[in-house]
Write a protein that holds these residues in place. Structure first.
Motif, PDB file in Angstrom:
ATOM      1  N   VAL A 181       0.841  -1.218   0.000  1.00 26.93           N
ATOM      2  CA  VAL A 181       0.000   0.000   0.000  1.00 26.93           C
ATOM      3  C   VAL A 181       0.872   1.263   0.000  1.00 26.93           C
ATOM      4  O   VAL A 181       0.521   2.262  -0.643  1.00 26.93           O
ATOM      5  N   ILE A 184       1.482   2.674  -3.385  1.00 20.90           N
ATOM      6  CA  ILE A 184       0.385   3.163  -4.237  1.00 20.90           C
ATOM      7  C   ILE A 184       0.571   4.675  -4.397  1.00 20.90           C
ATOM      8  O   ILE A 184       0.852   5.362  -3.413  1.00 20.90           O
ATOM      9  N   PRO A 185       0.408   5.216  -5.603  1.00 24.92           N
ATOM     10  CA  PRO A 185       0.485   6.678  -5.741  1.00 24.92           C
ATOM     11  C   PRO A 185      -0.656   7.353  -4.971  1.00 24.92           C
ATOM     12  O   PRO A 185      -1.675   6.713  -4.714  1.00 24.92           O
ATOM     13  N   ALA A 186      -0.464   8.635  -4.648  1.00 26.94           N
ATOM     14  CA  ALA A 186      -1.476   9.362  -3.871  1.00 26.94           C
ATOM     15  C   ALA A 186      -2.864   9.163  -4.470  1.00 26.94           C
ATOM     16  O   ALA A 186      -3.058   9.309  -5.679  1.00 26.94           O
ATOM     17  N   MET A 187      -3.831   8.809  -3.633  1.00 28.74           N
ATOM     18  CA  MET A 187      -5.174   8.484  -4.126  1.00 28.74           C
ATOM     19  C   MET A 187      -6.162   9.614  -3.924  1.00 28.74           C
ATOM     20  O   MET A 187      -7.296   9.540  -4.409  1.00 28.74           O
ATOM     21  N   TYR A 188      -5.808  10.618  -3.139  1.00 28.95           N
ATOM     22  CA  TYR A 188      -6.781  11.670  -2.810  1.00 28.95           C
ATOM     23  C   TYR A 188      -6.747  12.765  -3.876  1.00 28.95           C
ATOM     24  O   TYR A 188      -5.734  12.959  -4.560  1.00 28.95           O
ATOM     25  N   THR A 189      -7.857  13.462  -4.019  1.00 28.88           N
ATOM     26  CA  THR A 189      -7.936  14.555  -4.987  1.00 28.88           C
ATOM     27  C   THR A 189      -7.156  15.741  -4.433  1.00 28.88           C
ATOM     28  O   THR A 189      -7.461  16.225  -3.335  1.00 28.88           O
TER      29      THR A 189
ATOM     30  N   HIS B 108     -10.934  14.668   3.789  1.00 26.52           N
ATOM     31  CA  HIS B 108     -10.034  14.833   2.643  1.00 26.52           C
ATOM     32  C   HIS B 108     -10.141  16.277   2.134  1.00 26.52           C
ATOM     33  O   HIS B 108     -11.206  16.909   2.304  1.00 26.52           O
ATOM     34  N   SER B 110     -10.878  17.175  -0.748  1.00 26.17           N
ATOM     35  CA  SER B 110     -12.046  17.245  -1.639  1.00 26.17           C
ATOM     36  C   SER B 110     -13.354  17.417  -0.873  1.00 26.17           C
ATOM     37  O   SER B 110     -14.334  17.932  -1.411  1.00 26.17           O
ATOM     38  N   PRO B 151      -1.336   6.724   1.541  1.00 27.36           N
ATOM     39  CA  PRO B 151      -1.483   7.366   0.237  1.00 27.36           C
ATOM     40  C   PRO B 151      -2.893   7.900  -0.043  1.00 27.36           C
ATOM     41  O   PRO B 151      -3.077   8.674  -0.991  1.00 27.36           O
ATOM     42  N   ALA B 152      -3.883   7.508   0.783  1.00 27.96           N
ATOM     43  CA  ALA B 152      -5.245   8.004   0.538  1.00 27.96           C
ATOM     44  C   ALA B 152      -5.470   9.382   1.140  1.00 27.96           C
ATOM     45  O   ALA B 152      -6.522   9.980   0.935  1.00 27.96           O
ATOM     46  N   GLU B 342     -13.194   8.716  -2.945  1.00 24.72           N
ATOM     47  CA  GLU B 342     -13.375   9.869  -3.850  1.00 24.72           C
ATOM     48  C   GLU B 342     -14.415   9.514  -4.924  1.00 24.72           C
ATOM     49  O   GLU B 342     -14.625   8.345  -5.241  1.00 24.72           O
TER      50      GLU B 342
END
Ligand SMILES: Cc1cc2nc3c(=O)[nH]c(=O)nc-3n(C[C@H](O)[C@H](O)[C@H](O)COP(=O)(O)OP(=O)(O)OC[C@H]3O[C@@H](n4cnc5c(N)ncnc54)[C@H](O)[C@@H]3O)c2cc1C
Ligand code: SF4
Lengths: 191, 530
Positions: A181, A184-189, B108, B110, B151-152, B342
């Motif tokens: 995990v 994983i590239p950044a997942m948030y907007t 987040h 967003s 990462p989230a 998202e």
């Protein structure tokens, strides 16, 4: 005098003594309800009512080859102790046992304790359908007495670990589990 | 404190009230907080007894619902709508943090811009980055446990204490997430895994909702309040505010409250801050009627109480062949997934949800849905101790028809009108919950479950949106600094001020907002005016 300062001081003292007692592990309070034995004369339910309750509770949670029935774990005493603490509940249990006996007479012309298990189940099922609130009292207190009972806890290998005792052993978190995990590239907007 | 000297009157001593009171006292303001409940003696916590679970199932003293607890300091909350919410809150010094689980995710970026990004609801007038320093500061104040690097979410600093253990259930869920290649991470928690300041480390009992006498769980009576009181803040317990008073220019003057003996008292202050939670706050504003404000304070546009949000949820259970011991370990959530957080239009709904791996209560709770009679033991043996829970936290978007109003019949022990909460699931929420059920089932099966049980949808104990923050006076009750529109010295600082609900537990955001609002109150209404 500001009584709230007093309360706050009392709270601070309680916090300190709680932490000290907890550290010593002496705060595993016994379950008062399950422990004491009552004699018939000092209880809010008479002998017949207690017998009705016992047979009814044993249909709710009967014994099998591994597990005891509700009454074998002291469920009737549990209720008697609660009624002593909360006498307002007595009329509810008296209505319950009266209802069971009435229904028993109506369905089978006999006292509940004299019926076979099949007939007793029929009586309880009728009450479950016609008087769900009253039936819930029977079911809830049977479950409550059973699943807070120390001997049942042992049989189902449940350790309650109340906060006055040391907790269970658990392995610390292993960060390697997150190796995938983390990549994983950044997942948030991003905004 | 002399009644004439008070700079700031804070109403409600829960999560937000504690933070605001500490922060303003620390800066030099004279703060008095009125709280309708008292201090909770940690030696009275049900968690100390093996029969702690009876407090979940029985009416009375420590039940999660004020309607079933019926303490003198509780007020009734009646419910209505297609999905009447199950109301949970606690009324005492520490507020609902006395009961809470300490799960501590952040919004987040967003979540603050849903109108711009997704064309739904409204944007907040502030951004994630306005709150970010306050999130960080608060994490250090309470000693959050967890791990940075997720990462989230945007980066955050090393967590003050390391993550809590996963346990058998957590490790099993990890297998499911790994098999599917989905996101998961260990939760940030308001539960300390190592001793922190003067609080003892978590001992992993798992009875956290029934009171943590150790102080490992960050209840504000053990974190912010002792510091605030040391600096000079005063809490008046057993003081229930009936109404906020105003002068003839429309400025807040103070409050009228009932003391412990039921006597009416009046208090005056330069600034009034309402921190009574997403139900208590609109109730108090609506109960504060006067000639100048006939519909209640801050309610000129009729929005007080509207847009009530509660986070719809499903508590989904996977049943496994092996023992999972889901009841062992802190009753927070060891890990979460934001794989579906998202917006992805192809899913058929806007915004998204979080999945929380959730520990279970003990055998009494788990037996509740097991049938009575001959098959009881066999059925019980299938689920205990074989369950793993997944809780959905679905983004709750505001709807004007979901609301908190005054109940026209019920009153509290002082005769003040009770609250009524009306809630129906929106189509968007229904679609989101269906998706979450499908995905939860998939991951539980991937983890090895032989069966998945999905009880009906319900709601979490998150009370939000009823005095919303907004970009204009037309669409909101408070401005970007939590100040009520049109009243220069009245602030609302709690979950009521959320513009949207996001798909995460709210309290880290409530506390960060409270720290920020305290700075603004100091700059604009206390220090700036002195
Ligand atoms: C069982 C449970 C589990 C939870 N778990 C989590 C979790 O894991 N993570 C998370 O983020 N959140 C969780 N929450 C929610 C969390 O507790 C709340 O978001 C948080 O406490 C809200 O803070 P608050 O200050 O707005 O309100 P509260 O903490 O509810 O405090 C409001 C205070 O105002 C007082 N008050 C109200 N009206 C008046 C009046 N008229 N006069 C005087 N005083 C008044 C009340 O007595 C109360 O003490 C949980 C809640 C519950 C009940
Ligand atoms: S598990 Fe930890 S947080 Fe929960 S009651 Fe025990 S010490 Fe407190």
């Amino acid at each position: 005098m500001n009584t709230n300062n007093w309360s706050r001081r009392k709270f601070t003292k309680a916090v300190i003594s709680a932490q000290a007692l907890l550290a010593s592990g002496v705060l595993a309070l016994p379950l008062a309800c399950a422990e004491s034995n009552k004699t018939e004369s000092d209880t809010p339910l008479d002998k017949l009512q207690q017998e009705t309750l016992k047979f009814a509770m044993d249909e709710i949670i009967p014994a099998n080859d591994k597990m005891p029935s509700a009454s074998e774990t002291g469920s009737v005493n549990y209720v008697l102790n609660i009624l002593e603490e909360l006498p307002d509940l007595s009329p509810l249990f008296i209505s319950l046992t009266d209802k069971i006996e009435d229904q028993s007479l109506q369905l089978s012309g006999s006292a509940f304790s004299k019926l076979n298990s099949e007939r007793r189940i029929a009586v309880l099922t009728t009450i479950e359908q016609t008087e769900p609130g009253l039936f819930k009292v029977l079911k809830d207190f049977t479950y409550e007495s059973y699943y807070t009972n120390d001997s049942v806890h042992k049989l189902i290998s449940y350790e309650p670990h109340p906060t006055g005792t040391t907790g269970p052993e658990m392995e610390p978190f292993d960060e390697q589990l997150l190796d995938r995990v983390k990549n994983i590239p950044a997942m948030y907007t991003k905004i | 404190m002399n009644n004439d000297d008070i700079d700031v009157l804070v109403i409600g001593a829960g999560a937000a009230g504690a933070v605001v009171s500490w922060s303003l006292t620390e800066k030099g303001a004279k703060v008095v907080c009125l709280e309708q409940g008292g201090w909770v003696d940690p030696l009275s916590f049900p968690s100390l007894k093996p029969d702690y679970e009876t407090h979940l199932t029985r009416e009375g003293d420590f039940n999660l619902s004020p309607n079933l607890r019926n303490r003198k300091e509780d007020y009734p909350v009646t419910t209505d709508g297609e999905n009447p919410p199950f109301i949970m809150m606690f009324n005492a010094v520490g507020g609902s943090t006395i009961h809470w689980q300490g799960i501590f995710p952040r919004f987040h970026p967003s979540d603050f811009k849903v109108k711009t990004l997704d064309g739904v609801a409204d944007d907040w007038p502030i951004s994630y980055w306005d709150l970010e320093p306050y999130y960080e500061f608060n994490d250090k104040m309470i000693g959050v446990s967890g791990l940075n690097g997720d990462p989230a979410n945007p980066p955050r600093t090393k967590r003050p204490t390391p993550p809590l253990p996963l346990g058998k259930m957590g490790n099993t869920l990890v297998k499911g997430f790994e098999k599917l290649g989905w996101h998961w991470w260990v939760n940030d928690h308001g539960i300390i895994s190592k001793q922190y300041k003067d609080r003892a480390a978590c001992m992993l009992h798992g009875k956290c909702m029934f009171g943590c006498p150790m102080g490992a769980k960050a209840t504000t009576d053990r974190t912010y309040w002792p510091l605030a009181i040391e600096k000079g803040a005063e809490i008046r317990t057993w003081s229930r505010v009936k109404e906020i008073t105003v002068d003839n220019t429309g400025k807040a003057k103070g409050a009228i409250y009932f003391d412990k003996e039921g006597n009416i008292q009046e208090i005056k202050a330069k600034v009034v801050v309402v921190c009574c939670n997403g139900i208590g706050t609109p109730r108090l504003l609506l109960n504060s009627k006067s000639n100048l404000f006939p519909d209640g304070l801050g309610n000129g546009n009729g929005l007080v109480g509207k847009n009530f949000m509660v986070h719809p949820t499903h508590f989904i259970n996977g049943i496994f062949e092996e023992a999972m011991d889901g009841h062992i370990g802190p009753m927070g959530s060891p890990l979460f997934s934001q794989e579906f957080y998202e917006t992805d239009e192809s899913r058929g709904f806007k915004r998204g949800y979080m999945l929380l791996g959730e520990r279970t209560f003990g055998p009494l709770f788990q037996a509740q849905d097991i049938p009575w009679g001959k098959n009881h033991h066999a059925e019980f043996g299938k689920i205990f101790p074989h369950q793993i829970g997944l809780t959905v936290v679905a983004d709750d978007l505001p709807e004007e028809t979901n609301m908190v109003t005054l109940d026209d019949k019920e009153v509290d022990s002082n005769g003040i009108s009770a609250a009524k909460a009306t809630y129906s699931l929106s189509e968007n929420s229904k679609q989101m919950l269906n998706h979450a059920v499908e995905k939860s089932t998939e991951v539980l099966m991937a983890a090895g479950a032989k069966e998945v049980i999905v009880p009906p949808a319900t709601n979490l104990a998150h009370l939000m949106g009823t005095a919303r923050m907004g970009t204009s006076e037309k669409n909101s009750v408070v401005d970007k600094n939590n100040k009520v529109h049109g009243i220069p010295n009245l602030y609302v600082v709690d979950g009521s001020s959320f513009t949207t609900g996001a798909g995460v537990n709210p309290t880290s955001t409530i506390m960060a907002l409270a720290l920020r609002a305290a700075d603004k109150i100091w700059e604009n209404a206390v220090h700036g005016k002195s």
